[in-house]
Motif scaffolding. Structure first.
Motif, PDB file in Angstrom:
ATOM      1  N   SER A   1      57.578  62.320  15.837  1.00 32.12           N
ATOM      2  CA  SER A   1      56.307  62.717  15.219  1.00 32.12           C
ATOM      3  C   SER A   1      55.144  62.333  16.126  1.00 32.12           C
ATOM      4  CB  SER A   1      56.146  62.052  13.850  1.00 32.12           C
ATOM      5  OG  SER A   1      56.154  60.641  13.981  1.00 32.12           O
ATOM      6  N   ILE A   2      54.096  63.144  16.096  1.00 32.41           N
ATOM      7  CA  ILE A   2      52.879  62.888  16.873  1.00 32.41           C
ATOM      8  C   ILE A   2      51.830  62.317  15.917  1.00 32.41           C
ATOM      9  CG2 ILE A   2      51.031  63.937  18.250  1.00 32.41           C
ATOM     10  CD1 ILE A   2      53.046  66.122  19.041  1.00 32.41           C
ATOM     11  N   PRO A   3      51.227  61.175  16.239  1.00 32.48           N
ATOM     12  CA  PRO A   3      50.226  60.590  15.338  1.00 32.48           C
ATOM     13  C   PRO A   3      48.958  61.435  15.236  1.00 32.48           C
ATOM     14  CG  PRO A   3      50.376  59.323  17.369  1.00 32.48           C
ATOM     15  CD  PRO A   3      51.492  60.320  17.405  1.00 32.48           C
ATOM     16  N   HIS A   4      48.252  61.266  14.135  1.00 31.51           N
ATOM     17  CA  HIS A   4      47.072  62.074  13.824  1.00 31.51           C
ATOM     18  C   HIS A   4      45.769  61.395  14.239  1.00 31.51           C
ATOM     19  CE1 HIS A   4      48.824  65.168  10.976  1.00 31.51           C
ATOM     20  NE2 HIS A   4      49.841  64.336  11.137  1.00 31.51           N
ATOM     21  N   LEU A   5      44.814  62.212  14.643  1.00 33.04           N
ATOM     22  CA  LEU A   5      43.450  61.755  14.899  1.00 33.04           C
ATOM     23  C   LEU A   5      42.731  61.500  13.577  1.00 33.04           C
ATOM     24  CD1 LEU A   5      42.537  64.269  17.729  1.00 33.04           C
ATOM     25  CD2 LEU A   5      42.671  61.779  17.998  1.00 33.04           C
ATOM     26  N   PRO A   6      41.651  60.717  13.587  1.00 29.21           N
ATOM     27  CA  PRO A   6      40.864  60.504  12.369  1.00 29.21           C
ATOM     28  C   PRO A   6      40.375  61.825  11.788  1.00 29.21           C
ATOM     29  CG  PRO A   6      40.196  58.963  14.081  1.00 29.21           C
ATOM     30  CD  PRO A   6      41.133  59.939  14.736  1.00 29.21           C
ATOM     31  N   GLY A   7      40.471  61.972  10.479  1.00 26.10           N
ATOM     32  CA  GLY A   7      40.026  63.192   9.813  1.00 26.10           C
ATOM     33  C   GLY A   7      41.093  64.256   9.703  1.00 26.10           C
ATOM     34  N   SER A   8      42.207  64.064  10.385  1.00 25.38           N
ATOM     35  CA  SER A   8      43.309  65.025  10.322  1.00 25.38           C
ATOM     36  C   SER A   8      44.055  64.862   9.004  1.00 25.38           C
ATOM     37  CB  SER A   8      44.269  64.783  11.495  1.00 25.38           C
ATOM     38  OG  SER A   8      45.400  65.620  11.423  1.00 25.38           O
ATOM     39  N   ARG A   9      44.560  65.979   8.460  1.00 26.18           N
ATOM     40  CA  ARG A   9      45.292  65.917   7.203  1.00 26.18           C
ATOM     41  C   ARG A   9      46.689  65.366   7.442  1.00 26.18           C
ATOM     42  NH1 ARG A   9      49.192  67.749   5.455  1.00 26.18           N
ATOM     43  NH2 ARG A   9      49.426  69.394   6.999  1.00 26.18           N
ATOM     44  N   LEU A  10      47.013  64.319   6.718  1.00 23.11           N
ATOM     45  CA  LEU A  10      48.325  63.696   6.855  1.00 23.11           C
ATOM     46  C   LEU A  10      49.321  64.319   5.893  1.00 23.11           C
ATOM     47  CD1 LEU A  10      47.454  59.879   7.072  1.00 23.11           C
ATOM     48  CD2 LEU A  10      47.808  61.489   8.953  1.00 23.11           C
ATOM     49  N   GLY A  11      50.549  64.520   6.376  1.00 21.61           N
ATOM     50  CA  GLY A  11      51.632  64.948   5.511  1.00 21.61           C
ATOM     51  C   GLY A  11      52.499  63.748   5.172  1.00 21.61           C
ATOM     52  N   GLY A  12      53.572  63.973   4.461  1.00 23.81           N
ATOM     53  CA  GLY A  12      54.470  62.891   4.094  1.00 23.81           C
ATOM     54  C   GLY A  12      55.063  62.219   5.315  1.00 23.81           C
ATOM     55  N   GLY A  13      54.942  60.896   5.410  1.00 22.96           N
ATOM     56  CA  GLY A  13      55.491  60.146   6.529  1.00 22.96           C
ATOM     57  C   GLY A  13      54.626  60.143   7.776  1.00 22.96           C
ATOM     58  N   ASP A  14      53.486  60.847   7.753  1.00 26.53           N
ATOM     59  CA  ASP A  14      52.595  60.890   8.919  1.00 26.53           C
ATOM     60  C   ASP A  14      51.754  59.619   9.007  1.00 26.53           C
ATOM     61  OD1 ASP A  14      53.485  63.372   9.696  1.00 26.53           O
ATOM     62  OD2 ASP A  14      51.848  64.476   8.748  1.00 26.53           O
ATOM     63  N   HIS A  15      51.181  59.391  10.192  1.00 24.56           N
ATOM     64  CA  HIS A  15      50.315  58.222  10.376  1.00 24.56           C
ATOM     65  C   HIS A  15      49.234  58.546  11.405  1.00 24.56           C
ATOM     66  CE1 HIS A  15      53.389  57.970  13.543  1.00 24.56           C
ATOM     67  NE2 HIS A  15      52.509  57.286  14.251  1.00 24.56           N
TER      68      HIS A  15
ATOM     69  N   PHE B   1      50.306  59.371  26.106  1.00 20.04           N
ATOM     70  CA  PHE B   1      50.435  59.552  24.658  1.00 20.04           C
ATOM     71  C   PHE B   1      49.995  60.953  24.251  1.00 20.04           C
ATOM     72  CE2 PHE B   1      46.125  57.845  25.262  1.00 20.04           C
ATOM     73  CZ  PHE B   1      45.345  58.676  24.474  1.00 20.04           C
ATOM     74  N   LEU B   2      50.419  61.353  23.037  1.00 24.75           N
ATOM     75  CA  LEU B   2      49.983  62.597  22.404  1.00 24.75           C
ATOM     76  C   LEU B   2      49.369  62.258  21.060  1.00 24.75           C
ATOM     77  CD1 LEU B   2      52.040  63.776  24.522  1.00 24.75           C
ATOM     78  CD2 LEU B   2      52.626  65.488  22.805  1.00 24.75           C
ATOM     79  N   VAL B   3      48.326  62.999  20.678  1.00 23.29           N
ATOM     80  CA  VAL B   3      47.729  62.899  19.345  1.00 23.29           C
ATOM     81  C   VAL B   3      47.411  64.307  18.861  1.00 23.29           C
ATOM     82  CG1 VAL B   3      46.763  60.573  19.612  1.00 23.29           C
ATOM     83  CG2 VAL B   3      45.419  62.557  20.348  1.00 23.29           C
ATOM     84  N   LYS B   4      47.241  64.454  17.555  1.00 21.57           N
ATOM     85  CA  LYS B   4      46.988  65.799  17.030  1.00 21.57           C
ATOM     86  C   LYS B   4      45.967  65.780  15.908  1.00 21.57           C
ATOM     87  CE  LYS B   4      50.925  65.712  13.781  1.00 21.57           C
ATOM     88  NZ  LYS B   4      52.240  66.305  13.449  1.00 21.57           N
ATOM     89  N   TYR B   5      45.446  66.975  15.635  1.00 18.76           N
ATOM     90  CA  TYR B   5      44.513  67.173  14.523  1.00 18.76           C
ATOM     91  C   TYR B   5      44.979  68.378  13.722  1.00 18.76           C
ATOM     92  CZ  TYR B   5      40.351  68.416  11.869  1.00 18.76           C
ATOM     93  OH  TYR B   5      39.480  68.736  10.845  1.00 18.76           O
ATOM     94  N   VAL B   6      45.079  68.195  12.410  1.00 14.06           N
ATOM     95  CA  VAL B   6      45.397  69.286  11.487  1.00 14.06           C
ATOM     96  C   VAL B   6      44.227  69.427  10.523  1.00 14.06           C
ATOM     97  CG1 VAL B   6      46.967  70.103   9.689  1.00 14.06           C
ATOM     98  CG2 VAL B   6      47.872  68.842  11.658  1.00 14.06           C
ATOM     99  N   ARG B   7      43.729  70.635  10.374  1.00 14.71           N
ATOM    100  CA  ARG B   7      42.549  70.823   9.532  1.00 14.71           C
ATOM    101  C   ARG B   7      42.840  70.382   8.085  1.00 14.71           C
ATOM    102  NH1 ARG B   7      44.719  76.119   8.978  1.00 14.71           N
ATOM    103  NH2 ARG B   7      44.290  76.840   6.851  1.00 14.71           N
ATOM    104  N   PRO B   8      41.850  69.746   7.431  1.00 13.63           N
ATOM    105  CA  PRO B   8      42.074  69.132   6.109  1.00 13.63           C
ATOM    106  C   PRO B   8      42.506  70.103   5.013  1.00 13.63           C
ATOM    107  CG  PRO B   8      40.072  68.268   7.112  1.00 13.63           C
ATOM    108  CD  PRO B   8      40.521  69.408   7.977  1.00 13.63           C
ATOM    109  N   ASP B   9      42.113  71.380   5.121  1.00 13.19           N
ATOM    110  CA  ASP B   9      42.455  72.330   4.062  1.00 13.19           C
ATOM    111  C   ASP B   9      43.788  73.031   4.305  1.00 13.19           C
ATOM    112  OD1 ASP B   9      41.540  73.762   6.251  1.00 13.19           O
ATOM    113  OD2 ASP B   9      40.548  75.309   5.052  1.00 13.19           O
TER     114      ASP B   9
END
Length: 235
Positions: free
Chosen positions: A12-26, A205-213
């Motif tokens: 799994s790739i960790p999320h940037l601040p403000g990114s929508r988290l799914g189950g088990g994400d961080h 490292f890798l990081v990602k952003y997923v839009r909140p909606d």
């Protein structure tokens, strides 16, 4: 079901601040977020930003000379309970010579399998349903982007679209503005972006952003209850 490699195909790739988290994400550490989106440490940091595609995470491995199609968990794609992965296994078999030429023993190519719509629909006319984003070895070590791009492009396998490649950070806002129109045929709004930071010839490292909606899997038949599969690509 056994795992041919004995481990997951992709983590799994960790999320940037403000990114929508799914189950088990961080979320990622604050320092990594600053380097990727605000200010690199120094000129030794190389920052690559790419469109995040929304499909099924799959891989193609070479083990003992055999080309093996994998789902993210590390299981053989042909053993998956999902039809899309059986199509993937057949697709890999059809392109076996290509992957044999690309992969060294012990390597695997990972990417998005976009055949079926998950949470984003795609117009894949004139495009392949598989899009590569990582070349791995020694379990989970990543090949640097320059080598990855050169080797994968040489065998005409598409790569996840690149928004930026250089010494400057890119904010989430900048990345999403560049992705108002998808670079790979997304009909719905683009899911997000991925930042890859390399340093001194290694992937740091890798990081990602997923839009909140973003709603995960909103087109999957098990979510809609319709029993209808939406295919992005006709074989």
């Amino acid at each position: 079901m056994s795992k041919p490699l004995g481990h997951k195909s992709y983590g799994s790739i960790p999320h940037l601040p403000g990114s929508r988290l799914g189950g088990g994400d961080h979320h990622c550490p604050e320092g990594q977020a600053r380097i990727a989106t605000e200010q690199p440490r120094d000129t030794k940091d190389l920052i690559i930003v790419q469109e995040k595609l929304d499909g099924s995470n799959v891989g193609i491995a070479k083990q003992d000379g055999e080309i093996i199609p994998l789902v993210r968990s590390g299981h053989h794609a042909s053993t998956s309970p999902y039809e899309q992965h059986h199509h993937f296994a057949k697709w890999v078999n059809f392109h076996q010579k290509t992957f044999d030429a690309l992969l060294l023993e012990g390597e695997r190519l990972c990417g998005e399998w976009l055949l079926q719509a998950h949470g984003t629909r795609y117009d894949l006319e004139g495009r392949e349903p598989f899009v590569a984003f990582d070349l791995l070895y020694n379990r989970h070590e990543r090949v640097i982007f320059e080598e990855f791009q050169a080797r994968v492009s040489a065998v005409n396998i598409p790569i996840v679209p690149t928004l930026a490649h250089g010494k400057e950070a890119m904010s989430i806002q900048q990345a999403m503005q560049l992705l108002e129109a998808s670079r790979y045929g997304a009909i719905d709004p683009v899911e997000g972006a991925i930042w890859r930071v390399e340093r001194e010839g290694k992937v740091d490292f890798l990081v990602k952003y997923v839009r909140p909606d973003k709603i995960d899997g909103c087109y999957l038949p098990e979510v809609t209850g319709s029993g209808q599969t939406i295919w992005n690509w006709q074989q």
